[in-house]
Design a protein around this motif. Structure first.
Motif, short mmCIF file in Angstrom:
data_model
loop_
_atom_site.label_atom_id
_atom_site.label_comp_id
_atom_site.label_asym_id
_atom_site.label_seq_id
_atom_site.Cartn_x
_atom_site.Cartn_y
_atom_site.Cartn_z
N ASN A 29 9.64 -48.29 -11.43
CA ASN A 29 8.83 -47.31 -12.14
C ASN A 29 8.84 -47.52 -13.65
OD1 ASN A 29 7.94 -46.09 -9.86
ND2 ASN A 29 9.57 -44.60 -9.81
N THR A 30 9.97 -47.87 -14.22
CA THR A 30 10.02 -48.01 -15.66
C THR A 30 9.59 -49.40 -16.10
OG1 THR A 30 12.34 -48.67 -15.61
CG2 THR A 30 11.87 -46.33 -15.89
N LYS A 31 9.75 -50.41 -15.26
CA LYS A 31 9.37 -51.79 -15.58
C LYS A 31 9.76 -52.11 -17.02
CE LYS A 31 5.73 -51.79 -12.23
NZ LYS A 31 4.43 -51.26 -12.00
N PRO A 32 11.05 -52.31 -17.27
CA PRO A 32 11.52 -52.51 -18.65
C PRO A 32 10.98 -53.77 -19.31
CG PRO A 32 13.26 -52.98 -17.08
CD PRO A 32 12.12 -52.41 -16.30
N THR A 33 10.42 -54.68 -18.52
CA THR A 33 9.84 -55.91 -19.06
C THR A 33 8.51 -56.17 -18.36
OG1 THR A 33 10.97 -57.27 -17.41
CG2 THR A 33 12.12 -56.93 -19.49
N THR A 34 7.76 -57.12 -18.87
CA THR A 34 6.47 -57.47 -18.25
C THR A 34 6.66 -58.40 -17.06
OG1 THR A 34 6.17 -59.32 -19.76
CG2 THR A 34 5.20 -57.18 -20.40
N HIS A 35 7.79 -59.07 -17.01
CA HIS A 35 8.09 -60.04 -15.94
C HIS A 35 9.47 -59.76 -15.37
CE1 HIS A 35 4.84 -62.03 -18.05
NE2 HIS A 35 4.68 -62.81 -17.00
N TYR A 36 9.74 -60.31 -14.20
CA TYR A 36 11.05 -60.16 -13.57
C TYR A 36 11.45 -61.45 -12.88
CZ TYR A 36 8.34 -59.57 -9.27
OH TYR A 36 7.48 -59.76 -8.23
N ILE A 37 12.76 -61.57 -12.62
CA ILE A 37 13.31 -62.70 -11.88
C ILE A 37 13.57 -62.23 -10.46
CG2 ILE A 37 15.17 -64.40 -11.72
CD1 ILE A 37 15.69 -63.80 -14.74
N TRP A 38 13.05 -62.95 -9.48
CA TRP A 38 13.23 -62.60 -8.07
C TRP A 38 14.66 -62.95 -7.68
CZ3 TRP A 38 9.15 -61.13 -4.59
CH2 TRP A 38 9.57 -60.95 -3.28
N ARG A 39 15.40 -62.00 -7.14
CA ARG A 39 16.78 -62.21 -6.68
C ARG A 39 16.91 -61.83 -5.21
NH1 ARG A 39 18.50 -65.80 -10.10
NH2 ARG A 39 18.69 -65.02 -12.22
N THR A 40 17.53 -62.70 -4.44
CA THR A 40 17.80 -62.41 -3.03
C THR A 40 19.28 -62.10 -2.88
OG1 THR A 40 18.38 -64.69 -2.44
CG2 THR A 40 16.04 -64.09 -2.35
N ARG A 41 19.70 -61.79 -1.65
CA ARG A 41 21.12 -61.56 -1.37
C ARG A 41 21.87 -62.86 -1.14
NH1 ARG A 41 22.35 -56.08 0.30
NH2 ARG A 41 20.82 -54.86 -0.83
N THR A 78 15.77 -57.96 -4.95
CA THR A 78 15.67 -57.10 -6.11
C THR A 78 14.95 -57.82 -7.25
OG1 THR A 78 17.84 -57.83 -6.91
CG2 THR A 78 17.79 -55.82 -5.56
N ALA A 79 14.47 -57.06 -8.20
CA ALA A 79 13.81 -57.60 -9.39
C ALA A 79 14.75 -57.44 -10.57
CB ALA A 79 12.50 -56.86 -9.63
N GLU A 80 15.14 -58.55 -11.15
CA GLU A 80 16.00 -58.54 -12.33
C GLU A 80 15.10 -58.66 -13.56
OE1 GLU A 80 18.76 -61.90 -14.28
OE2 GLU A 80 19.38 -61.29 -12.27
N PRO A 81 15.18 -57.75 -14.51
CA PRO A 81 14.30 -57.84 -15.69
C PRO A 81 14.44 -59.21 -16.36
CG PRO A 81 15.48 -55.76 -15.70
CD PRO A 81 16.07 -56.59 -14.59
N TYR A 82 13.30 -59.82 -16.69
CA TYR A 82 13.28 -61.12 -17.35
C TYR A 82 13.22 -60.93 -18.86
CZ TYR A 82 11.60 -65.60 -19.04
OH TYR A 82 11.46 -66.77 -19.73
N LEU A 83 14.21 -61.46 -19.53
CA LEU A 83 14.28 -61.40 -20.98
C LEU A 83 14.23 -62.83 -21.49
CD1 LEU A 83 17.18 -58.81 -21.14
CD2 LEU A 83 14.75 -58.35 -21.44
N PRO A 84 13.08 -63.29 -21.99
CA PRO A 84 12.95 -64.69 -22.38
C PRO A 84 13.94 -65.14 -23.45
CG PRO A 84 10.95 -63.45 -22.91
CD PRO A 84 11.88 -62.52 -22.23
N GLU A 85 14.41 -64.22 -24.27
CA GLU A 85 15.36 -64.62 -25.31
C GLU A 85 16.77 -64.86 -24.77
OE1 GLU A 85 15.04 -60.19 -25.15
OE2 GLU A 85 13.57 -61.77 -25.43
N ALA A 86 17.04 -64.40 -23.55
CA ALA A 86 18.34 -64.62 -22.94
C ALA A 86 18.27 -65.84 -22.04
CB ALA A 86 18.74 -63.39 -22.12
#
Length: 140
Positions: A29-41, A78-86
């Motif tokens: 809902n908040t979508k802290p970034t415009t993109h995300y990293i796909w993470r599995t278990r 899960t969707a991990e917020p993508y931060l290009p600077e990190a």
């Protein structure tokens, strides 16, 4: 804690009842970034199409086939917020890796199993540490 619209709760609950979709309000809902990293278990239960997406970057505005992580039936991704600077990458340097003698043969392992009195051994003691480290380093 931010307040979530009651309609969003209802929609999420209906999706959960229909498809078993996990409810993760914070990221979806908040979508802290415009993109995300796909993470599995990263276990044996991850479907192959989702395993292929592990670590890939997707836009919230352009979902892959089947939807965002957690939206497909029974999806535990899960969707991990993508931060290009990190940066996700790190450099590993190992020092003092030596075999510590001749490498054990299969016979040596069997002999230790029967005569070792349950004493644990290290990879260094078996003479295989260098080979294990070399193999690991080629995988990263």
């Amino acid at each position: 804690m931010s307040l979530i619209d009651p309609q969003e709760y209802r929609k999420a609950f209906v999706k959960y009842l229909r498809k078993g979709t996990p409810i993760h309000f914070e990221t979806k809902n908040t979508k802290p970034t415009t993109h995300y990293i796909w993470r599995t278990r990263r276990d044996g239960q991850v479907r192959s199409s989702h395993a292929e997406r592990e670590g890939q970057i997707f836009s919230w505005d352009n979902p892959p086939e089947g939807g965002h992580p957690g939206e497909d039936y029974g999806c535990r991704c899960t969707a991990e917020p993508y931060l290009p600077e990190a940066s996700e990458f790190m450099e590993i340097t190992l020092q003092g890796v030596s075999a510590g003698g001749g490498a054990w043969s299969s016979r040596d392992f069997v002999r230790h199993y029967y005569r070792g009195n349950g004493r644990g051994v290290t990879a260094r003691e078996t003479g295989h540490l260098s080979a294990i480290v070399d193999e690991y380093m080629t995988k990263i």
